[in-house]
Structures are given as structure tokens and as C-alpha cells.
Scaffold this motif. Sequence first.
Motif, PDB file in Angstrom:
ATOM      1  N   UNK A  40       0.830  -1.206   0.000  1.00  0.00           N
ATOM      2  CA  UNK A  40       0.000   0.000   0.000  1.00  0.00           C
ATOM      3  C   UNK A  40       0.868   1.262   0.000  1.00  0.00           C
ATOM      4  N   UNK A  41       1.948   1.243   0.751  1.00  0.00           N
ATOM      5  CA  UNK A  41       2.855   2.398   0.771  1.00  0.00           C
ATOM      6  C   UNK A  41       3.507   2.601  -0.589  1.00  0.00           C
ATOM      7  N   UNK A  42       3.948   1.525  -1.218  1.00  0.00           N
ATOM      8  CA  UNK A  42       4.566   1.626  -2.540  1.00  0.00           C
ATOM      9  C   UNK A  42       3.567   2.140  -3.574  1.00  0.00           C
ATOM     10  N   UNK A  43       2.343   1.642  -3.506  1.00  0.00           N
ATOM     11  CA  UNK A  43       1.301   2.081  -4.440  1.00  0.00           C
ATOM     12  C   UNK A  43       1.005   3.564  -4.239  1.00  0.00           C
ATOM     13  N   UNK A  44       0.919   3.984  -2.991  1.00  0.00           N
ATOM     14  CA  UNK A  44       0.665   5.394  -2.695  1.00  0.00           C
ATOM     15  C   UNK A  44       1.785   6.265  -3.244  1.00  0.00           C
ATOM     16  N   UNK A  45       3.021   5.855  -3.047  1.00  0.00           N
ATOM     17  CA  UNK A  45       4.157   6.619  -3.571  1.00  0.00           C
ATOM     18  C   UNK A  45       4.127   6.684  -5.090  1.00  0.00           C
ATOM     19  N   UNK A  46       3.819   5.559  -5.744  1.00  0.00           N
ATOM     20  CA  UNK A  46       3.784   5.531  -7.202  1.00  0.00           C
ATOM     21  C   UNK A  46       2.666   6.421  -7.733  1.00  0.00           C
ATOM     22  N   UNK A  47       1.519   6.364  -7.087  1.00  0.00           N
ATOM     23  CA  UNK A  47       0.397   7.209  -7.504  1.00  0.00           C
ATOM     24  C   UNK A  47       0.758   8.678  -7.336  1.00  0.00           C
ATOM     25  N   UNK A  48       1.404   9.010  -6.239  1.00  0.00           N
ATOM     26  CA  UNK A  48       1.847  10.389  -6.008  1.00  0.00           C
ATOM     27  C   UNK A  48       2.786  10.847  -7.123  1.00  0.00           C
ATOM     28  N   UNK A  49       3.753  10.014  -7.462  1.00  0.00           N
ATOM     29  CA  UNK A  49       4.697  10.364  -8.528  1.00  0.00           C
ATOM     30  C   UNK A  49       3.989  10.530  -9.871  1.00  0.00           C
ATOM     31  N   UNK A  50       3.064   9.624 -10.164  1.00  0.00           N
ATOM     32  CA  UNK A  50       2.337   9.697 -11.431  1.00  0.00           C
ATOM     33  C   UNK A  50       1.476  10.954 -11.518  1.00  0.00           C
ATOM     34  N   UNK A  51       0.801  11.287 -10.432  1.00  0.00           N
ATOM     35  CA  UNK A  51      -0.021  12.507 -10.423  1.00  0.00           C
ATOM     36  C   UNK A  51       0.844  13.751 -10.545  1.00  0.00           C
ATOM     37  N   UNK A  52       1.965  13.754  -9.858  1.00  0.00           N
ATOM     38  CA  UNK A  52       2.888  14.889  -9.963  1.00  0.00           C
ATOM     39  C   UNK A  52       3.376  15.057 -11.401  1.00  0.00           C
ATOM     40  N   UNK A  53       3.698  13.954 -12.045  1.00  0.00           N
ATOM     41  CA  UNK A  53       4.151  13.999 -13.435  1.00  0.00           C
ATOM     42  C   UNK A  53       3.057  14.555 -14.338  1.00  0.00           C
ATOM     43  N   UNK A  54       1.836  14.087 -14.150  1.00  0.00           N
ATOM     44  CA  UNK A  54       0.717  14.565 -14.966  1.00  0.00           C
ATOM     45  C   UNK A  54       0.481  16.051 -14.739  1.00  0.00           C
ATOM     46  N   UNK A  55       0.463  16.476 -13.484  1.00  0.00           N
ATOM     47  CA  UNK A  55       0.227  17.893 -13.196  1.00  0.00           C
ATOM     48  C   UNK A  55       1.360  18.773 -13.724  1.00  0.00           C
ATOM     49  N   UNK A  56       2.581  18.284 -13.674  1.00  0.00           N
ATOM     50  CA  UNK A  56       3.710  19.038 -14.241  1.00  0.00           C
ATOM     51  C   UNK A  56       3.554  19.168 -15.752  1.00  0.00           C
ATOM     52  N   UNK A  57       3.117  18.108 -16.387  1.00  0.00           N
ATOM     53  CA  UNK A  57       2.891  18.122 -17.844  1.00  0.00           C
ATOM     54  C   UNK A  57       1.794  19.126 -18.190  1.00  0.00           C
ATOM     55  N   UNK A  58       0.728  19.135 -17.427  1.00  0.00           N
ATOM     56  CA  UNK A  58      -0.370  20.089 -17.658  1.00  0.00           C
ATOM     57  C   UNK A  58       0.129  21.512 -17.460  1.00  0.00           C
ATOM     58  N   UNK A  59       0.920  21.728 -16.441  1.00  0.00           N
ATOM     59  CA  UNK A  59       1.472  23.051 -16.176  1.00  0.00           C
ATOM     60  C   UNK A  59       2.346  23.529 -17.329  1.00  0.00           C
ATOM     61  N   UNK A  60       3.145  22.631 -17.885  1.00  0.00           N
ATOM     62  CA  UNK A  60       3.992  22.974 -19.029  1.00  0.00           C
ATOM     63  C   UNK A  60       3.138  23.403 -20.222  1.00  0.00           C
ATOM     64  N   UNK A  61       2.074  22.674 -20.458  1.00  0.00           N
ATOM     65  CA  UNK A  61       1.195  23.000 -21.580  1.00  0.00           C
ATOM     66  C   UNK A  61       0.541  24.357 -21.361  1.00  0.00           C
ATOM     67  N   UNK A  62       0.134  24.658 -20.150  1.00  0.00           N
ATOM     68  CA  UNK A  62      -0.522  25.921 -19.850  1.00  0.00           C
ATOM     69  C   UNK A  62       0.414  27.113 -20.032  1.00  0.00           C
ATOM     70  N   UNK A  63       1.704  26.919 -19.788  1.00  0.00           N
ATOM     71  CA  UNK A  63       2.644  28.033 -19.884  1.00  0.00           C
ATOM     72  C   UNK A  63       3.145  28.245 -21.307  1.00  0.00           C
ATOM     73  N   UNK A  64       2.804  27.351 -22.215  1.00  0.00           N
ATOM     74  CA  UNK A  64       3.242  27.515 -23.610  1.00  0.00           C
ATOM     75  C   UNK A  64       2.417  28.554 -24.327  1.00  0.00           C
TER      76      UNK A  64
END
Length: 64
Positions: A40-64
Amino acid sequence: MIFQLSHTLEKEVEHVVGAYEEAIKPNAAKKRWQELDNTMKQATNQIHLDLHSLLSHIEEIETE
């Protein structure tokens, strides 16, 4: 990217469910509960990383 995240989240949840099903078996050792906790801890960490990656990608698109 969202579909990839959805697939990853589904796999993480399936993995946790499998660990849970092993842990609740009548003759399961205490080790199974520790494995569930770790899973459960590993899954939580992976989900956190994946969401962070997605939100960073969205942020990059918004600033273009």
C-alpha cells in the motif's frame, strides 16, 4: 497521458487488492499483513509520482 495514468492506477490498485486477499486468508502469517502495508505504501508513492508527473505536464502546456 491521462489514459496511461488510468492504466497505471488500475494496476496499482489490483496489486494492493491481491496483497489484501492474501493477508485476509484464515491461515495468513503476520508477514502477509506487513507485505500488504508495504504494498500500500509503494502504491501510494507511485500514484503520487504519477499525479505529480501529470500535473507538471499540464502546467507545461498551460505556460506555452
